[in-house]
Design a protein around this motif. Structure first.
Motif, PDB file in Angstrom:
ATOM      1  N   ALA A   1      15.880 -10.992  -5.120  1.00 10.27           N
ATOM      2  CA  ALA A   1      14.744 -11.592  -4.427  1.00 10.27           C
ATOM      3  C   ALA A   1      13.523 -10.687  -4.443  1.00 10.27           C
ATOM      4  CB  ALA A   1      15.126 -11.935  -2.985  1.00 10.27           C
ATOM      5  N   ASN A   2      13.731  -9.378  -4.477  1.00 12.15           N
ATOM      6  CA  ASN A   2      12.608  -8.434  -4.517  1.00 12.15           C
ATOM      7  C   ASN A   2      12.859  -7.391  -5.599  1.00 12.15           C
ATOM      8  OD1 ASN A   2      10.504  -6.695  -4.104  1.00 12.15           O
ATOM      9  ND2 ASN A   2      11.054  -6.122  -2.014  1.00 12.15           N
ATOM     10  N   ILE A   3      12.069  -7.464  -6.662  1.00 16.27           N
ATOM     11  CA  ILE A   3      12.173  -6.468  -7.740  1.00 16.27           C
ATOM     12  C   ILE A   3      10.854  -5.699  -7.891  1.00 16.27           C
ATOM     13  CG2 ILE A   3      14.020  -7.660  -8.991  1.00 16.27           C
ATOM     14  CD1 ILE A   3      11.875  -8.757 -10.900  1.00 16.27           C
ATOM     15  N   ASP A   4      10.098  -5.645  -6.791  1.00 12.24           N
ATOM     16  CA  ASP A   4       8.809  -4.943  -6.811  1.00 12.24           C
ATOM     17  C   ASP A   4       8.960  -3.478  -7.214  1.00 12.24           C
ATOM     18  OD1 ASP A   4       7.642  -7.266  -5.970  1.00 12.24           O
ATOM     19  OD2 ASP A   4       7.317  -6.621  -3.902  1.00 12.24           O
ATOM     20  N   TYR A   5      10.048  -2.843  -6.750  1.00 11.64           N
ATOM     21  CA  TYR A   5      10.237  -1.414  -7.023  1.00 11.64           C
ATOM     22  C   TYR A   5      10.272  -1.157  -8.531  1.00 11.64           C
ATOM     23  CZ  TYR A   5      12.038  -2.504  -2.396  1.00 11.64           C
ATOM     24  OH  TYR A   5      12.186  -3.017  -1.136  1.00 11.64           O
ATOM     25  N   LEU A   6      10.917  -2.040  -9.260  1.00  8.00           N
ATOM     26  CA  LEU A   6      10.999  -1.899 -10.712  1.00  8.00           C
ATOM     27  C   LEU A   6       9.653  -2.198 -11.372  1.00  8.00           C
ATOM     28  CD1 LEU A   6      14.436  -3.650 -11.179  1.00  8.00           C
ATOM     29  CD2 LEU A   6      13.983  -1.249 -11.673  1.00  8.00           C
TER      30      LEU A   6
ATOM     31  N   LYS B   1      15.843 -13.601 -11.852  1.00 12.34           N
ATOM     32  CA  LYS B   1      16.947 -13.480 -12.808  1.00 12.34           C
ATOM     33  C   LYS B   1      16.446 -13.762 -14.225  1.00 12.34           C
ATOM     34  CE  LYS B   1      21.723 -15.069 -13.599  1.00 12.34           C
ATOM     35  NZ  LYS B   1      22.853 -15.859 -13.029  1.00 12.34           N
ATOM     36  N   ARG B   2      15.452 -14.643 -14.330  1.00 13.39           N
ATOM     37  CA  ARG B   2      14.871 -14.961 -15.641  1.00 13.39           C
ATOM     38  C   ARG B   2      13.884 -13.890 -16.087  1.00 13.39           C
ATOM     39  NH1 ARG B   2      14.828 -20.384 -13.359  1.00 13.39           N
ATOM     40  NH2 ARG B   2      12.601 -20.177 -12.816  1.00 13.39           N
ATOM     41  N   GLN B   3      13.359 -13.126 -15.138  1.00 10.48           N
ATOM     42  CA  GLN B   3      12.340 -12.129 -15.452  1.00 10.48           C
ATOM     43  C   GLN B   3      12.892 -10.715 -15.638  1.00 10.48           C
ATOM     44  OE1 GLN B   3       9.303 -13.604 -15.803  1.00 10.48           O
ATOM     45  NE2 GLN B   3      10.378 -15.464 -15.143  1.00 10.48           N
ATOM     46  N   ILE B   4      14.093 -10.466 -15.132  1.00 13.75           N
ATOM     47  CA  ILE B   4      14.579  -9.091 -15.005  1.00 13.75           C
ATOM     48  C   ILE B   4      14.690  -8.373 -16.354  1.00 13.75           C
ATOM     49  CG2 ILE B   4      17.059  -9.644 -15.087  1.00 13.75           C
ATOM     50  CD1 ILE B   4      15.300  -7.066 -12.785  1.00 13.75           C
ATOM     51  N   GLY B   5      14.957  -9.127 -17.419  1.00 18.94           N
ATOM     52  CA  GLY B   5      15.070  -8.516 -18.740  1.00 18.94           C
ATOM     53  C   GLY B   5      13.768  -7.899 -19.230  1.00 18.94           C
TER      54      GLY B   5
ATOM     55  N   GLN C   1       0.821  -1.203   0.000  1.00 19.27           N
ATOM     56  CA  GLN C   1       0.000   0.000   0.000  1.00 19.27           C
ATOM     57  C   GLN C   1       0.862   1.263   0.000  1.00 19.27           C
ATOM     58  OE1 GLN C   1      -2.348  -0.664   3.521  1.00 19.27           O
ATOM     59  NE2 GLN C   1      -3.967  -1.782   2.438  1.00 19.27           N
ATOM     60  N   GLU C   2       1.884   1.277   0.846  1.00 22.97           N
ATOM     61  CA  GLU C   2       2.747   2.455   0.955  1.00 22.97           C
ATOM     62  C   GLU C   2       3.592   2.639  -0.304  1.00 22.97           C
ATOM     63  OE1 GLU C   2       4.883   1.905   4.589  1.00 22.97           O
ATOM     64  OE2 GLU C   2       3.121   2.303   5.847  1.00 22.97           O
ATOM     65  N   LEU C   3       4.056   1.530  -0.885  1.00 19.90           N
ATOM     66  CA  LEU C   3       4.837   1.601  -2.116  1.00 19.90           C
ATOM     67  C   LEU C   3       3.989   2.183  -3.245  1.00 19.90           C
ATOM     68  CD1 LEU C   3       7.503   0.875  -3.585  1.00 19.90           C
ATOM     69  CD2 LEU C   3       6.526  -1.395  -4.029  1.00 19.90           C
ATOM     70  N   ASP C   4       2.769   1.712  -3.358  1.00 17.48           N
ATOM     71  CA  ASP C   4       1.874   2.213  -4.400  1.00 17.48           C
ATOM     72  C   ASP C   4       1.558   3.696  -4.187  1.00 17.48           C
ATOM     73  OD1 ASP C   4      -0.026   1.424  -6.707  1.00 17.48           O
ATOM     74  OD2 ASP C   4      -1.339   2.492  -5.307  1.00 17.48           O
ATOM     75  N   THR C   5       1.383   4.099  -2.937  1.00 18.08           N
ATOM     76  CA  THR C   5       1.083   5.501  -2.641  1.00 18.08           C
ATOM     77  C   THR C   5       2.214   6.422  -3.073  1.00 18.08           C
ATOM     78  OG1 THR C   5      -0.339   4.926  -0.771  1.00 18.08           O
ATOM     79  CG2 THR C   5       0.571   7.155  -0.805  1.00 18.08           C
ATOM     80  N   VAL C   6       3.447   6.017  -2.784  1.00 15.52           N
ATOM     81  CA  VAL C   6       4.608   6.828  -3.170  1.00 15.52           C
ATOM     82  C   VAL C   6       4.642   7.030  -4.676  1.00 15.52           C
ATOM     83  CG1 VAL C   6       7.134   6.876  -3.300  1.00 15.52           C
ATOM     84  CG2 VAL C   6       6.016   6.230  -1.161  1.00 15.52           C
ATOM     85  N   PHE C   7       4.427   5.964  -5.433  1.00 20.53           N
ATOM     86  CA  PHE C   7       4.494   6.076  -6.893  1.00 20.53           C
ATOM     87  C   PHE C   7       3.282   6.817  -7.464  1.00 20.53           C
ATOM     88  CE2 PHE C   7       7.852   3.005  -6.451  1.00 20.53           C
ATOM     89  CZ  PHE C   7       8.689   3.273  -7.521  1.00 20.53           C
ATOM     90  N   ARG C   8       2.133   6.594  -6.881  1.00 19.47           N
ATOM     91  CA  ARG C   8       0.935   7.283  -7.367  1.00 19.47           C
ATOM     92  C   ARG C   8       1.069   8.796  -7.202  1.00 19.47           C
ATOM     93  NH1 ARG C   8      -2.358   4.921  -4.368  1.00 19.47           N
ATOM     94  NH2 ARG C   8      -2.834   6.553  -2.844  1.00 19.47           N
TER      95      ARG C   8
END
Length: 367
Positions: free
Chosen positions: A95-100, A134-138, A71-78
């Protein structure tokens, strides 16, 4: 332009040092950084970051409360995503690429992932997440950076590895140079005037291998009763390390300094730097020790070869054992500190001087 930077934590470690070194030198009239912090406590250097125009956005860590974190991550970007031309994520694991992912959802076109390690330092679950991402980052990131070739291979493969750009962990050479006044001040304060001080700076964590440093020092103490081991940093291994020092009978010759803000002063107080990590992306602590002119002993085939700038930087296998490392300390004990003028020259030539590298980073960020 403004960019959003992830990588600052409460602990003033290697990634934090890397970021603040560059932040101090970028042209803030052209580019300004904001900081996404996964803690509601102040992060390392926060006062300085804010004083120089950066803005810190604090959110709950995913491991503490996943729903609140999202919720807080989405608020910052919104509320702020339209202010940022890029996001730059500095991490030791995928392990965490949510920010991207969230940055992509909110239309931030330049999305940089930056590898600062070369091996898993987390639990098995985060290790599995790293392999999956690692397979998804591209598909998520647009730019792929790393602090060394080994760190690039840890994060990237195939086409993303081909696109990887190595960003030097450049050092503010002037800021970390040897300071005789600070050396005397620390040695006088703690009563170490005539001690031969072996030092280590880093998180008290199995990656940094301070447990082996205690084994090495126990052997060396047999050769030099006037020696002292100083460990600067804090971490989850602190209690274990103190108990081990007690069991080895060396606790009176080991000083746990905790987190320190003036690393230059502590490096200046040392006579030798011990760097026995079991894995590293590059090893900014070793570079800072070299800037200070310290003879340094580092793990062979762990610390990348490019970290060796000075002649007094030596590699030895961890498998060689504590006694072999202690003998190397004895061998280097007669080696004098490297002269600053020579250190400065070599760091510029090898691309690790912050003054010469900042322009390259600005170009990549604004590209």
């Amino acid at each position: 332009m403004r960019i959003l930077v992830f990588g600052m934590t409460e602990n003033p470690g290697g990634v934090e040092s890397f970021l603040v070194n560059y932040y101090r030198h970028i042209d803030k009239n052209k580019i300004q950084w904001d900081f996404l912090c996964n803690s509601h406590n102040p992060v390392a250097y926060e006062d300085e970051l804010v004083r120089n125009g950066g803005r810190c956005y604090h959110i709950t860590a995913r491991s503490d409360n996943r729903q609140k974190y999202q919720q807080e991550l989405d608020t910052v970007f919104r509320e702020h995503s339209k202010e940022w031309s890029a996001i730059w994520v500095n991490v030791c694991s995928l392990a965490n690429i949510d920010y991207l992912k969230v940055a992509k959802e909110y239309g931030i076109e330049k999305r940089i992932i930056h590898s600062h390690n070369s091996q898993n330092m987390d639990n098995w679950l985060r290790g599995l997440l790293h392999k999956w991402n690692k397979r998804q980052i591209g598909k998520i990131a647009t730019d792929f950076w790393a602090c060394s070739e080994d760190a690039a291979k840890w994060f990237y493969s195939g086409e993303t590895l081909k696109k990887a750009v190595v960003i030097h962990n450049a050092i503010d050479v002037e800021r970390m140079r040897f300071d005789e006044g600070k050396r005397k001040a620390i040695r006088t304060k703690y009563g170490w005037k005539d001690k031969y001080i072996i030092g280590n700076v880093g998180r008290l964590h199995f990656q940094k291998n301070q447990s082996f440093a205690l084994d090495i020092f126990a052997e060396y103490l047999k050769k030099n009763k006037n020696a002292l081991l100083v460990l600067v940093g804090q971490g989850e291994d602190e209690r274990m390390l103190k108990e081990k020092a007690d069991k080895l009978g060396i606790k009176d010759s080991v000083y746990f300094a905790g987190v320190q803000s003036d690393i230059q002063a502590w490096l200046s107080s040392f006579d030798l730097f011990l760097f026995p990590s079991v894995f590293e992306g590059l090893g900014i602590a070793g570079l800072e020790a070299e800037v200070n002119g310290l003879p340094t002993i580092a793990s062979k085939r762990v610390i990348p070869e490019e970290v060796k700038i000075n002649d007094s930087f030596c590699f030895i296998d961890l498998e060689a054992g504590a006694n072999a490392w202690s003998e190397k300390i004895e061998e280097l004990s007669s080696v004098e500190r490297a002269e600053y003028s020579e250190v400065k020259k070599r760091f510029v030539e090898k691309g690790y001087d912050i003054d010469t590298e900042t322009g390259k980073l600005e170009t990549l960020l604004m590209g």
